[in-house]
Scaffold this active site. Sequence first.
Site, PDB file in Angstrom:
ATOM      1  CB  SER A  70      -4.632  -7.026   6.550  1.00 14.06           C
ATOM      2  OG  SER A  70      -4.548  -5.439   6.702  1.00 14.06           O
ATOM      3  CG  ASP A 110      -2.070  -0.750   0.978  1.00 14.24           C
ATOM      4  OD1 ASP A 110      -2.428  -1.279  -0.186  1.00 14.24           O
ATOM      5  OD2 ASP A 110      -2.519  -1.281   2.395  1.00 14.24           O
ATOM      6  CG  ASP A 124      -5.413   2.003  12.336  1.00 13.83           C
ATOM      7  OD1 ASP A 124      -5.248   1.930  13.474  1.00 13.83           O
ATOM      8  OD2 ASP A 124      -4.998   0.514  11.364  1.00 13.83           O
ATOM      9  NE  ARG A 151      -2.201   2.827  13.180  1.00 11.15           N
ATOM     10  CZ  ARG A 151      -1.465   1.325  12.188  1.00 11.15           C
ATOM     11  NH1 ARG A 151       0.042   1.564  12.129  1.00 11.15           N
ATOM     12  NH2 ARG A 151      -2.443   0.618  11.800  1.00 11.15           N
TER      13      ARG A 151
HETATM   14  N1  ARG Z   1      -9.421  -3.140  14.538  1.00 17.66           N
HETATM   15  C1  ARG Z   1      -7.563  -3.544  14.958  1.00 17.66           C
HETATM   16  C2  ARG Z   1      -7.897  -2.327  15.548  1.00 17.66           C
HETATM   17  O1  ARG Z   1      -8.919  -0.751  14.844  1.00 17.66           O
HETATM   18  C3  ARG Z   1      -6.279  -3.188  14.152  1.00 17.66           C
HETATM   19  C4  ARG Z   1      -6.458  -3.103  12.534  1.00 17.66           C
HETATM   20  C5  ARG Z   1      -4.824  -3.624  12.450  1.00 17.66           C
HETATM   21  N2  ARG Z   1      -5.012  -3.251  11.075  1.00 17.66           N
HETATM   22  C6  ARG Z   1      -4.961  -4.779   9.458  1.00 17.66           C
HETATM   23  N3  ARG Z   1      -4.495  -4.108   8.785  1.00 17.66           N
HETATM   24  N4  ARG Z   1      -4.937  -5.545  10.601  1.00 17.66           N
HETATM   25  O2  ARG Z   1      -7.202  -1.698  16.323  1.00 17.66           O
END
Ligand code: ARG
Length: 398
Positions: free
Chosen positions: A173, A14, A122, A93
């Site tokens: 992912s 990405d 995110d 983040r």
């Molecule tokens: N659902 C989780 C969160 O919002 C993790 C998202 C992480 N992204 C991934 N590509 N797995 O904190």
Amino acid sequence: MTKRLVLAYSGGLDTSVAIHWLTAKGYDVIATTIDVGESKDNETLAKRAFGAGAVDVRVIDLKQEFATEFLWPALKANALYQGRYPLATALARPLLAKALCQVADETDAVAIAHGSTGKGNDQVRFDVAIATLRPGTQIVAPAREWGLTRAEEIAYAAEYGIPVQATLDAPFSVDANLWGRSVEGGVLEDPWTSPPEACYEWTENPDTAQPREVAVTFEAGVPVAVDGVQFAPVQLIAEAQAIAGAAGVGRIDLMEDRLVGIKSREIYEAPAATLLIAAHQELEFLTLPRELLQHKAGIEQTFAQTVYNGLWFTPLREALQAYVTSTQAAVTGEVRLRLAHGKVTVVGRKSPYSVYSHDLATYDKGDLFDHTAAVGFIALYGLQSQAYAQAQKAQTHA
Ligand code: ARG
């Protein structure tokens, strides 16, 4: 004149495609990789970023700050979103956003970009944090705008000669840092399908993993030693991960409620967080008074939600953290845990601040508990239930 842009660069498909895409849009891209514990080869990363067209590449190691300023507060709050997710991605983040803003200041950039899509949490965490920390910064989320599928991204990379490692059959992912791995997509999108072994990397299969015991020592709510051996924060987390992971502890399969309203099926692998939170919470059960424990539980839930919802840089998070911090002075001592069949079970705890008193609790002779006081206490304690029952009775007979 070209505009400078700071991109949160992971080295994956990405964000590699994003470098090219942003360059084509007229930005000078400063690819910035922030190391919060996802082991990566920095040289390959830099080569890839330059290969995709970045004008500058920066790698910043923030593992120490991540551990002490983000993970320890979360641990003191026993923070688990929906009671189960230790928030690894969510906690990283805001730190990433802060570092991106710093690089933007240093390079006088007009924009910051990140690789989040338009369906997840995110994007909210990045955008809210960046807008708070560096108002006026233009925020670009290429993946939110371009709507390319993974196959199209791979084709794009091939067309423009962007060096990537991705193949079409990359099954999930993944986002990873010191506190855990988040895995989603592919076959996991069917909540009825068992997670395949292939989505786990840090934990042994709990069915075959070797059970063991481990001890964790805390000082004022912060873990300082494992099995009696002192570690600095980042190393302690790595040690906890190795031990719990080898015992098959820390796999989480969650139907999760995203902030943007979507329900999604998420797999987490968080051996260190699972072990440390279990140990920390147990030490609180030993050292904190009942009323404080009960009240703190509510604060913990709000703290976890606040972090999940991207509100790190807010007075609410600061206030919740101040409360939690104020409860930790006595959370010092050691907890022994048994790790078996993927589960953590506490088997022993001790503390110089223990509120447990053997002389009060024992059923043996010679205890210090005042039995006559118990009779008086119960008489007063039951007053209202008796009064209520009598009033009911009087009415039904009236
Ligand atoms: N659902 C989780 C969160 O919002 C993790 C998202 C992480 N992204 C991934 N590509 N797995 O904190």
